[in-house]
Design a protein around this motif. Structure first.
Motif, mmCIF file in Angstrom:
data_model
loop_
_atom_site.group_PDB
_atom_site.id
_atom_site.type_symbol
_atom_site.label_atom_id
_atom_site.label_comp_id
_atom_site.label_asym_id
_atom_site.label_seq_id
_atom_site.Cartn_x
_atom_site.Cartn_y
_atom_site.Cartn_z
ATOM 1 N N UNK A 1 0.897 -1.053 0.029
ATOM 2 C CA UNK A 1 -0.141 -0.080 0.234
ATOM 3 C C UNK A 1 0.931 1.402 -0.058
ATOM 4 N N UNK A 2 2.015 1.134 0.207
ATOM 5 C CA UNK A 2 3.190 2.262 0.280
ATOM 6 C C UNK A 2 4.248 1.985 -0.282
ATOM 7 N N UNK B 1 7.038 1.766 1.011
ATOM 8 C CA UNK B 1 8.119 0.934 1.926
ATOM 9 C C UNK B 1 7.261 -0.107 2.336
ATOM 10 N N UNK B 2 6.258 -0.421 1.955
ATOM 11 C CA UNK B 2 5.827 -1.936 2.238
ATOM 12 C C UNK B 2 5.965 -3.138 1.327
ATOM 13 N N UNK B 3 5.974 -4.152 1.715
ATOM 14 C CA UNK B 3 5.862 -5.276 0.838
ATOM 15 C C UNK B 3 4.477 -6.020 0.546
ATOM 16 N N UNK B 4 4.610 -6.290 -1.025
ATOM 17 C CA UNK B 4 3.341 -7.247 -1.149
ATOM 18 C C UNK B 4 3.716 -8.397 -1.407
ATOM 19 N N UNK B 5 2.789 -9.540 -1.434
ATOM 20 C CA UNK B 5 2.966 -10.639 -2.018
ATOM 21 C C UNK B 5 2.153 -11.509 -3.105
ATOM 22 N N UNK B 6 2.708 -12.414 -3.696
ATOM 23 C CA UNK B 6 1.772 -13.195 -4.865
ATOM 24 C C UNK B 6 2.111 -14.577 -3.969
ATOM 25 N N UNK B 7 1.071 -15.337 -4.168
ATOM 26 C CA UNK B 7 0.973 -16.934 -3.761
ATOM 27 C C UNK B 7 0.178 -17.661 -4.919
ATOM 28 N N UNK B 8 0.783 -18.733 -5.149
ATOM 29 C CA UNK B 8 0.456 -19.770 -5.917
ATOM 30 C C UNK B 8 -0.278 -20.868 -5.385
ATOM 31 N N UNK B 9 -1.689 -20.761 -5.063
ATOM 32 C CA UNK B 9 -2.114 -21.730 -4.153
ATOM 33 C C UNK B 9 -2.832 -23.084 -4.781
ATOM 34 N N UNK B 10 -2.526 -24.214 -4.113
ATOM 35 C CA UNK B 10 -2.898 -25.266 -4.550
ATOM 36 C C UNK B 10 -4.442 -25.621 -4.137
ATOM 37 N N UNK C 1 6.337 -14.961 3.814
ATOM 38 C CA UNK C 1 7.866 -14.807 3.806
ATOM 39 C C UNK C 1 8.385 -16.263 3.919
ATOM 40 N N UNK C 2 7.502 -17.064 4.760
ATOM 41 C CA UNK C 2 7.831 -18.358 5.046
ATOM 42 C C UNK C 2 7.117 -19.328 4.314
ATOM 43 N N UNK C 3 6.388 -18.790 3.171
ATOM 44 C CA UNK C 3 5.624 -19.779 2.460
ATOM 45 C C UNK C 3 6.366 -20.147 1.163
ATOM 46 N N UNK C 4 6.716 -21.629 0.953
ATOM 47 C CA UNK C 4 7.361 -21.815 -0.189
ATOM 48 C C UNK C 4 6.535 -21.409 -1.721
ATOM 49 N N UNK C 5 5.481 -21.342 -1.569
ATOM 50 C CA UNK C 5 4.571 -20.928 -2.850
ATOM 51 C C UNK C 5 4.348 -19.427 -2.874
ATOM 52 N N UNK C 6 4.891 -18.665 -2.156
ATOM 53 C CA UNK C 6 4.864 -16.966 -2.191
ATOM 54 C C UNK C 6 6.034 -16.372 -2.259
ATOM 55 N N UNK C 7 5.929 -15.483 -2.972
ATOM 56 C CA UNK C 7 7.350 -14.418 -3.255
ATOM 57 C C UNK C 7 6.731 -12.946 -2.938
ATOM 58 N N UNK C 8 7.635 -12.370 -2.050
ATOM 59 C CA UNK C 8 7.583 -10.981 -1.364
ATOM 60 C C UNK C 8 8.113 -9.974 -2.753
ATOM 61 N N UNK C 9 7.322 -8.935 -2.704
ATOM 62 C CA UNK C 9 7.816 -7.905 -3.754
ATOM 63 C C UNK C 9 7.734 -6.550 -3.238
ATOM 64 N N UNK C 10 8.486 -5.690 -3.682
ATOM 65 C CA UNK C 10 8.703 -4.067 -3.306
ATOM 66 C C UNK C 10 7.390 -3.500 -4.212
ATOM 67 N N UNK C 11 7.037 -2.458 -3.811
ATOM 68 C CA UNK C 11 6.244 -1.280 -4.455
ATOM 69 C C UNK C 11 6.649 -1.149 -5.944
ATOM 70 N N UNK C 12 8.084 -0.984 -5.883
ATOM 71 C CA UNK C 12 8.678 -0.585 -7.311
ATOM 72 C C UNK C 12 8.562 -1.835 -8.352
ATOM 73 N N UNK C 13 8.147 -3.001 -7.955
ATOM 74 C CA UNK C 13 8.168 -4.251 -8.724
ATOM 75 C C UNK C 13 6.539 -4.591 -9.033
#
Length: 171
Positions: A53-54, A56-65, A83-95
């Motif tokens: 949302x800003x 300095x914050x991180x978002x994530x995408x998760x590929x759920x089974x 952050x601890x989920x093998x099917x998820x990736x954190x990303x920054x605002x600029x990405x």
């Protein structure tokens, strides 16, 4: 078509059939580990998304089974859990934009792999029964047979069949 997105704890590539999460470096080693996770679109039931949302914050995408349940409450919040989920990736605002493009492409591929939603039963009209010169034109037997055929093909529900049969027998 090949999409790539660089995340905080891993990189994601998508070739139209497979999502590959590649993890390296300290952030990956401290959480889910270094390595690769490869998923075919048929293994993915949904793509979950949490947008930062800003700046300095991180978002994530998760590929759920299909059996992957989203927790109602997670200590530290959903991003910490991702952050601890093998099917998820954190990303920054600029990405964000490259991850949005990736999300949309994977969602479209998952929907296409699932096939079209089930539609109504083929409602083609039944062929007219052969005319029997010994039967009157509005024969009860013929009408009941037609109703039975419609019910057997799934065109009439059992309730509709019963109501129509009662109407015919009550004449």
């Amino acid at each position: 078509m090949r999409l790539e997105a660089e995340g905080q704890n891993g990189d994601v590539t998508f070739d139209g059939q497979y999502v590959v999460i590649t993890r390296s470096g300290l952030a990956a080693a401290r959480t889910v580990g270094v390595g690769q996770r490869r998923m075919h679109v048929s293994e993915i039931a949904e793509v979950r998304w949490h947008e930062p949302r800003a700046a300095m914050q991180l978002g994530y995408i998760k590929f759920a089974g299909p059996d992957d349940e989203e927790p109602d409450f997670v200590r530290g919040g959903p991003v910490q859990h991702a952050a601890w989920d093998e099917d998820a990736v954190l990303f920054a605002w600029r990405r964000r934009q490259e991850f949005e493009d990736l999300r949309d492409a994977v969602r479209a591929a998952v929907a296409a792999a699932a096939g079209p939603p089930p539609g109504p039963v083929d409602a083609a009209p039944l062929p007219a029964p052969p005319e029997d010169p010994t039967e009157p034109a509005g024969s009860l037997v013929r009408d009941l047979t037609t109703l039975g055929d419609l019910a057997a093909r799934g065109i009439l529900t059992p309730e509709e069949f019963d109501r129509a049969k009662e109407r015919l027998l009550g004449r």
